[in-house]
Design a protein around this motif. Sequence first.
Motif, short mmCIF file in Angstrom:
data_model
loop_
_atom_site.label_atom_id
_atom_site.label_comp_id
_atom_site.label_asym_id
_atom_site.label_seq_id
_atom_site.Cartn_x
_atom_site.Cartn_y
_atom_site.Cartn_z
N ASN A 72 -14.89 -10.83 6.51
CA ASN A 72 -14.40 -12.20 6.42
C ASN A 72 -13.70 -12.68 7.69
O ASN A 72 -13.16 -13.79 7.72
CB ASN A 72 -13.44 -12.33 5.23
N ASN A 73 -13.69 -11.81 8.71
CA ASN A 73 -13.08 -12.16 10.00
C ASN A 73 -11.64 -12.64 9.82
O ASN A 73 -11.24 -13.70 10.32
CB ASN A 73 -13.91 -13.23 10.71
N VAL A 74 -10.85 -11.84 9.10
CA VAL A 74 -9.46 -12.19 8.85
C VAL A 74 -8.57 -10.99 9.15
O VAL A 74 -8.98 -9.85 8.96
CB VAL A 74 -9.28 -12.65 7.38
N GLU A 75 -7.36 -11.27 9.66
CA GLU A 75 -6.41 -10.20 9.93
C GLU A 75 -5.66 -9.85 8.65
O GLU A 75 -5.19 -10.75 7.94
CB GLU A 75 -5.41 -10.62 11.01
N LEU A 76 -5.54 -8.56 8.35
CA LEU A 76 -4.84 -8.12 7.15
C LEU A 76 -3.67 -7.24 7.53
O LEU A 76 -3.59 -6.72 8.64
CB LEU A 76 -5.79 -7.35 6.22
N GLY A 77 -2.75 -7.06 6.58
CA GLY A 77 -1.60 -6.22 6.81
C GLY A 77 -1.22 -5.45 5.57
O GLY A 77 -1.50 -5.88 4.44
N LEU A 78 -0.58 -4.30 5.77
CA LEU A 78 -0.09 -3.48 4.67
C LEU A 78 1.43 -3.57 4.64
O LEU A 78 2.09 -3.35 5.65
CB LEU A 78 -0.52 -2.02 4.86
N PHE A 79 1.98 -3.90 3.47
CA PHE A 79 3.43 -3.99 3.30
C PHE A 79 3.87 -2.92 2.31
O PHE A 79 3.42 -2.89 1.16
CB PHE A 79 3.83 -5.37 2.79
N VAL A 80 4.75 -2.02 2.76
CA VAL A 80 5.25 -0.93 1.93
C VAL A 80 6.72 -1.15 1.67
O VAL A 80 7.50 -1.42 2.59
CB VAL A 80 5.04 0.43 2.64
N ASN A 83 8.70 2.02 -3.82
CA ASN A 83 7.57 2.70 -4.46
C ASN A 83 6.41 1.75 -4.73
O ASN A 83 5.65 1.93 -5.69
CB ASN A 83 8.02 3.38 -5.76
N THR A 84 6.26 0.73 -3.89
CA THR A 84 5.16 -0.23 -4.04
C THR A 84 4.47 -0.46 -2.70
O THR A 84 5.04 -0.22 -1.63
CB THR A 84 5.66 -1.59 -4.57
N TYR A 85 3.22 -0.93 -2.76
CA TYR A 85 2.51 -1.35 -1.56
C TYR A 85 1.55 -2.47 -1.93
O TYR A 85 1.09 -2.57 -3.07
CB TYR A 85 1.76 -0.19 -0.90
N GLN A 86 1.26 -3.34 -0.97
CA GLN A 86 0.32 -4.42 -1.19
C GLN A 86 -0.32 -4.83 0.13
O GLN A 86 0.20 -4.50 1.21
CB GLN A 86 0.99 -5.64 -1.84
N PHE A 87 -1.44 -5.54 0.05
CA PHE A 87 -2.17 -5.98 1.22
C PHE A 87 -2.04 -7.49 1.34
O PHE A 87 -2.14 -8.22 0.35
CB PHE A 87 -3.64 -5.56 1.13
#
Length: 210
Positions: A72-80, A83-87
């Motif tokens: 999709n030509n989009v920049e993504l990130g991981l947030f920690v 005890n949780t994580y999401q994109f």
Amino acid sequence: MQLNTDCTAKPRHCSQQGFTLIEVMLVIVLVGVMISAVQFTFSSSKPEQILQQNSARFAGIFDLAAEYGLLNNVELGLFVKENTYQFLGYDGVQWSPIADNPLFEEFTLPDNVEISLQLDDLPIEEPLLFDSSLLITEEDTDSFFEEEDEEKKIIPQVYMLSGGDITPFSLTFSFAEFTFDDDENVSFKVSGIYSTPLTIEGPIANDSSR
């Protein structure tokens, strides 16, 4: 009468053979979603299997997120956090949850399972491929460090560029308090160096005095 099957003679009567790169990658993503839906619906009571299951889930979803960003030509990130994580996805202005993708929503680990994110002291011999500060605006920085009445903006710690590059990192899955007498105190480490797929190490024996 012999039929002419030469595509060079009548190209309009010949269908295109093979698949495009986009079609192949879409199949990979769909297969990955189906595998993750089947693989991670089970639950386990053994401590080692609990950690293995959750580390495998994270690695699988991270790889899918990287493929999603590439397609999709989009920049993504991981947030920690704890005890949780999401994109998250970057729209050029701010980071926000990825709409209509349940796999990328915030995931809470089982009770007593904790994660530890490591960005430094990794076996990296080359310079970073990109400057993550380019994806953080001054407004984001102010909202991250200042207490405000409104909800704070979320700034990821790990970045996945649309070109396929990722921030080198490792995420360790372990138990906050180990209370299983019949099993060894272990952990699992998921690592990514510049690109996917991620690698999983484990079980790794921890210090019993912890």
